[in-house]
Design a protein around this motif. Structure first.
Motif, short mmCIF file in Angstrom:
data_model
loop_
_atom_site.label_atom_id
_atom_site.label_comp_id
_atom_site.label_asym_id
_atom_site.label_seq_id
_atom_site.Cartn_x
_atom_site.Cartn_y
_atom_site.Cartn_z
N HIS A 20 0.83 -1.19 0.00
CA HIS A 20 0.00 0.00 0.00
C HIS A 20 0.87 1.25 0.00
O HIS A 20 1.82 1.35 0.75
CB HIS A 20 -0.89 -0.02 1.25
CG HIS A 20 -1.85 1.10 1.28
ND1 HIS A 20 -2.99 1.08 0.51
CD2 HIS A 20 -1.87 2.26 1.95
CE1 HIS A 20 -3.67 2.19 0.73
NE2 HIS A 20 -3.01 2.93 1.60
N GLU A 146 -2.31 -3.15 3.21
CA GLU A 146 -3.43 -2.71 2.38
C GLU A 146 -4.74 -3.32 2.88
O GLU A 146 -5.77 -2.66 2.97
CB GLU A 146 -3.20 -3.08 0.92
CG GLU A 146 -4.24 -2.46 0.01
CD GLU A 146 -4.03 -2.82 -1.45
OE1 GLU A 146 -4.45 -2.04 -2.31
OE2 GLU A 146 -3.44 -3.89 -1.73
N GLY A 150 -7.67 -1.05 4.42
CA GLY A 150 -8.92 -1.15 3.67
C GLY A 150 -10.07 -1.61 4.57
O GLY A 150 -11.17 -1.06 4.52
#
Ligand SMILES: *[C@@H]1O[C@H](CO)[C@@H](O)[C@H](O)[C@H]1NC(C)=O
Length: 319
Positions: A20, A146, A150
């Motif tokens: 990310h 990530e 998220g």
């Protein structure tokens, strides 16, 4: 079922290798440097909406600071006005650096025992009567950043009861996990017993289980267990080799697995025990987390977590 498992593994394969890009965090605040556990300053008397508990071993202070900034860049997390706790095991240099930087409200040194799971239990025991609405337990850096960011972004809400922020798998009562081919590694015999202590029932065949040591738990869920159970589990990290509990090492250790010997077995049992402790065990939770969302709205809160009933705490902005 088979198709879902394939989807799960495909998703995990994708999730594991994604990196990310750092997001900008809105993070500026005056921070004090308390580092005595159980301190009772004004902030402790009125706990904020979240404790962020970060277990540091030998990570780089810059990277940890950036990680904290990314967490605080998530609106629903920032809205809770979280209090940041950094726990350090065996890293005096980090302690000094972290205090100097001031990105945590409290920087606490602990003996280097039991890795992050011992730290999490220590925090619960120390704060049991003053827990905030949510506690976010984290290692110093995300294994799957990530995925973690998220999920926090789309799923964390005032109604979150238990949310895994690492891989979420299906475990058997011995800790075998479908994340590894052939349901290994596992053989954590004591997991069955922790289930029984937490749930008051025998362990069923399989259940959803959070991996990696990243999770958010609500106070309501943490309070499903009495403080004395957390104290007991914490104490097990210090069970001496000559204690009767360890007379049969096979019960204590993982058996028939290829895990390295130095992996702390009891820590792995604890890692897999949070779902039973927090009563978030339905295998559908694991499927919900791991099946790529194909509908229009992929932020349905119930998809990949256990929600608490009741109205959100006043002052915590809904996402
Ligand atoms: C645990 O979860 C189950 C299923 O969601 C629920 O029926 C049960 O009431 C919960 N138990 C407690 C003690 O909250």
């Amino acid at each position: 079922m088979a198709a879902r498992k394939v989807a799960l593994l495909t998703f995990l394969a994708a999730a594991c290798c994604a990196v990310h890009a750092p997001s900008t965090a809105a993070w500026s605040t005056a921070i004090s440097h308390k580092h005595s556990p159980g301190s009772t300053g004004p902030a402790a008397a009125h706990p904020p909406g979240m404790h962020i508990v970060i277990a540091v071993h030998q990570e780089d202070v810059n990277e940890v600071e950036q990680y904290v900034e990314k967490l605080l860049g998530i609106r629903s997390v920032a809205a809770t006005h979280p209090r940041i706790f950094i726990y350090c095991k065996g890293t005096p240099v980090f302690v000094a650096q972290a205090r100097d930087r001031g990105f945590a409200h409290e920087v606490i040194e602990l003996p280097n025992v039991g890795r992050e799971q011992e730290t999490y239990l220590w925090h619960i025991v120390a704060h049991y009567d003053r827990l905030p609405e949510h506690v976010f337990f984290s290692q110093a850096l995300a294994n799957y950043e990530e995925l973690l960011l998220g999920r926090l972004q789309t799923l964390f809400s005032p109604r979150t009861g238990a949310l895994g922020l690492g891989l979420v798998a299906i475990c058997t009562c011995e800790g075998y996990s479908d994340l590894w081919a052939g349901h290994g590694p596992g053989g954590f015999i004591r997991l069955r017993e922790v289930w029984a202590l937490a749930q008051g029932t025998l362990c069923p065949h399989e259940f959803a289980c959070f991996h990696n040591g990243f999770l958010v738990a609500s106070r309501a869920r943490l309070h499903l267990q009495p403080r004395k159970l957390y104290e007991y589990l914490l104490g097990l990290f210090a069970t001496p080799a000559n204690h009767p509990l360890r007379a049969n090492e096979e019960l204590y250790k993982h058996v028939k697995s290829n895990l390295p010997d130095e992996w702390p077995t009891w820590g792995h049992v604890m890692e897999r025990s949070w779902n039973a402790l927090l009563n978030c065990t339905d295998v559908e939770v694991a499927y919900g987390c791991n099946t790529p969302c194909e509908s229009e709205d992929c932020s349905q809160l119930e998809r990949c977590q256990c929600l608490d009933d009741g109205t959100p705490h006043a002052g915590v902005a809904p996402i």
